[in-house]
Design a protein around this motif. Structure first.
Motif, short mmCIF file in Angstrom:
data_model
loop_
_atom_site.label_atom_id
_atom_site.label_comp_id
_atom_site.label_asym_id
_atom_site.label_seq_id
_atom_site.Cartn_x
_atom_site.Cartn_y
_atom_site.Cartn_z
N LYS A 244 1.03 -1.16 0.11
CA LYS A 244 0.22 -0.03 0.03
C LYS A 244 0.92 1.22 -0.02
N LYS A 368 0.98 -18.23 -5.25
CA LYS A 368 0.43 -16.93 -4.51
C LYS A 368 -1.02 -17.17 -4.10
N GLU A 372 -3.10 -12.12 -1.00
CA GLU A 372 -3.75 -10.91 -0.36
C GLU A 372 -4.04 -10.64 0.96
N GLU A 373 -4.33 -11.77 1.62
CA GLU A 373 -4.61 -11.94 3.01
C GLU A 373 -3.21 -11.76 3.72
N ARG A 375 -0.30 -10.08 2.74
CA ARG A 375 0.19 -8.88 2.40
C ARG A 375 -0.63 -7.92 3.58
N GLU A 376 -1.97 -8.30 3.65
CA GLU A 376 -2.56 -7.23 4.63
C GLU A 376 -2.28 -7.48 5.97
#
Length: 409
Positions: A244, A368, A372-373, A375-376
């Motif tokens: 981000k 991959k 996303e989880e 990275r969050e």
């Protein structure tokens, strides 16, 4: 037309013992790992030998009957190397060499050899050479048996220095020189670390071959060497990563292993400083490996040894795409269910996800999956550390905008 690369593997046998402190099942796990280590070093294991003993024979590690059995097999099958799973004392190595005419290695020697193969930079080569010299010093008399006695005769009487003592002095001088060289590089690396400023530092730690470098490449978009062998990465790689709007430093460190030689822990002190000085650890685990819980325990013990066990840690269970569990037939009433029969969902409901902690992640770095989880969660963990370091950065923390605006007034 491209010619295929021909690799000549050394024919090897591996040896271990079953004792009161090491069951046959545990020995087989260690020998599986030793076989993988041998393959990584360029050897081919053609046979395993084991013996049940209360404790190792102080003279030859194994009993005389088993030594004779191995000696016969070596002669009959053209074996070039024998590798013992435990570290041999200098006298044991010397005595075995007198009986069996081939290369005698132990686990420590094998790991040092792999490190020597894998060392790419001058710093890594210096660290490995120091560890090898420290391992070699007490074993010089065993390696050079023809130099053990002071030669007699004309010109050899009275005070003097035997050849073996000369060799020892040379090795000691080399150790001293290498330590001084490492101290100089340590200071340079310390300056480099201090020049990185106050950015949050995140270190990847874990057992060897669990996918740390693959994860590093995926997150940091870097090009770290990846191979399905043990200790593919020796040199620490540090990359600036932005998730981000939040930047941090991510470092990939050398993998750990059970029975890690003490010489390596000492000589790789500076490399491990990246772990000591990290603000957050990502403990990567290969959940598809049947002994992954032992791997976790080994890594945790090394973190205790290097005084880095108290750091905030996210457990990253990697290779979920390769995870397989044993199944039990519904009609089978005899088989007892163990952790080897757990599904991933069953694992997730165990100690891996303690209520309120939320420190476990399940991903596949290569595919991959659940990225996303991942990275969050990493973003949130780094953000919490960042808030304490830069409490008034309204560009990074929009949640606090109102408070910042009031302060500006």
């Amino acid at each position: 037309m491209l010619e295929k690369e021909v690799i000549n593997f050394e024919k090897s046998v591996i040896v271990g013992i079953v004792t009161q402190n090491q069951s046959e099942e545990k020995l087989n796990e260690y020998l599986d790992e030793l076989e993988f280590l041998t393959f990584t070093a360029g050897g081919q294991v053609v046979k395993r030998f084991s013996q049940k003993m209360d404790k190792p024979n102080p003279k030859t590690f194994l009993g005389t009957g088993k030594i004779d059995e191995i000696n016969y097999y070596v002669k009959e099958n053209g074996i070039s190397t024998i590798i013992f799973d435990d570290e041999l004392t200098p006298s044991q190595q010397k005595n075995i060499s007198k009986i069996i005419d081939c290369k005698i290695l132990d686990r420590t020697n094998l790991i040092l050899d792999i490190f020597a193969q894998r060392a790419e930079t001058s710093y890594a080569r210096t660290q490995v050479e120091l560890a090898q010299c420290q391992y070699l010093l007490p074993r010089l008399s065993g390696l050079w048996t023809h130099l053990e006695r002071q030669k007699g005769g004309i010109g050899m009487r009275g005070p003097g220095e035997t050849e073996i003592e000369t060799d020892r002095r040379i090795v000691r001088d080399r150790i001293s020189l290498l330590k001084d060289k490492i101290k100089t590089i340590d200071k340079q690396m310390g300056v480099q670390r201090s020049n990185r400023g106050a950015m949050v530092r995140v270190a990847l730690v874990g057992y060897t071959n669990v996918g740390k470098s693959t994860l590093m490449n995926t997150i940091g978009k870097s090009d770290v060497f990846v191979e399905n062998k043990l200790f593919a990465t020796l040199d620490t790689t540090v990359r600036k990563v932005v998730i981000k709007n939040l930047p941090f430093l991510l470092s990939d460190t050398v993998g750990f292993i059970r029975k890690l030689p003490t010489q390596l822990v000492e000589s790789f002190k500076s490399t491990l400083d990246e772990v000591r000085e990290a603000d957050l650890l990502l403990h990567v685990v290969d959940i598809s490996h049947p002994d992954f819980e032992d791997h976790i325990a080994s890594v945790n013990q090394i973190l205790v040894d290097i005084k880095a066990s108290d750091k905030p840690t996210l457990m990253v269970f990697n290779k979920i795409d390769a995870y397989r569990h044993l199944t039990i037939d519904e009609d089978d009433l005899m088989t007892e269910k163990t952790t080897k029969h757990y599904t991933l969902d069953e694992w997730k409901s165990t100690w891996m996800n303690r209520v309120g902690e939320q420190n476990a992640l399940f991903i596949s770095a290569a595919q991959k999956q659940n990225f996303e989880e991942f990275r969050e969660r990493v973003y949130e963990a780094v953000r919490q550390i960042h808030i304490t370091r830069f409490p008034y950065n309204k560009f990074l923390y929009p949640d606090y905008k109102d408070a910042f605006d009031k302060e500006d007034e």
